[in-house]
Design an enzyme around this catalytic site. Sequence first.
Site, short mmCIF file in Angstrom:
data_model
loop_
_atom_site.label_atom_id
_atom_site.label_comp_id
_atom_site.label_asym_id
_atom_site.label_seq_id
_atom_site.Cartn_x
_atom_site.Cartn_y
_atom_site.Cartn_z
CG ASN A 8 9.86 -16.65 54.62
OD1 ASN A 8 10.26 -17.36 55.54
ND2 ASN A 8 9.21 -17.14 53.59
CG HIS A 43 6.16 -19.60 57.56
ND1 HIS A 43 7.43 -19.19 57.93
CD2 HIS A 43 6.16 -19.63 56.20
CE1 HIS A 43 8.14 -18.97 56.84
NE2 HIS A 43 7.40 -19.23 55.78
CB CYS A 45 8.79 -22.15 55.61
SG CYS A 45 9.80 -21.19 54.46
#
Length: 323
Positions: A280, A250, A113
């Site tokens: 996500n 993020h 990520c």
Amino acid sequence: MIRSVVHGCGAYLPQRVVTNDELARKVDTSDEWIRQRTGIRQRHIAAEGEFTSHLALKASERALAHAGLKASDLDLIVLATATPDETFPATATRVQSALGMTNGAAFDIQAVCAGFVYGISIADSMLKNGLASTALVIGAETFSRILDWTDRATCVLFGDGAGAVVLKAEEGKGLPADRGVLANALHSDGRQHDILYVDGGPSSTRTTGLLRMEGKEVFKHAVVNMTAVVAEVLEKTGLGPGDLDWLVPHQANKRIIDGTGRKLGLSSDQVVVTVDKHANTSAASIPLALDTAVKDGRIKKGNLVLLEGIGGGLAWGASLIRW
């Protein structure tokens, strides 16, 4: 002084949208449970036969078009992904070929990520050192392929997508007012491996495994580490949170995003949030959010934009950019 200036951005999301209600028909969950804990309402899922390289290519084409450049102008592609098409070669080389780029180099990086921030930092270093002049930095993922769709704690959190930016090396004065990447900060802590990982790989099991996560532990580390790395990257330029126009974090969890924004003293109007629509998307989440805010007019030329992310490893980092 050479600065890596952003000239364009682009994004791509697969056509199929999966809502929380659809997931609730497959696992023991509900739309209310997911929204309250994560802020997610839906996610995009790649079609059968639609690979990470396909998503990356479409985002790259849009970024080049936005920059007014051609593939022949590129001499560097850095692709951040944890879900490559193959063990090797690099998925970036597939994008390179599909674009028709024949000059320079293309390679993948893996910081999950945090991958897009790592990619920005690597490309920025290469541009400043004269190893390239025009770079395409991509974050692209098909995380749906590594999820355990019977695990309600993880399968509701992730989606697929891709985003990209084009950076060009340009002369600057070295001032915080100059456009371009002003500073980067990267970190990792391998001691935290077991709280977020995929249980497989060609060296250990010869198969691709599935994502495993201890959500509470990840949350705890995320807010602390994100706040610290943001302070670090700002300190490198002599700027402070009050100088920021936009935080593009993020997109893992709305509560993590809100917590980071509060610790920095930013209003909710200064934080770009797309986790509700995209979920996500790992390395793709920051460039997807960035593209959204650029294309809807929120992020404007001259704005001070902070990118930050944390992922498995643990790996985390931040990039400060004058748009």
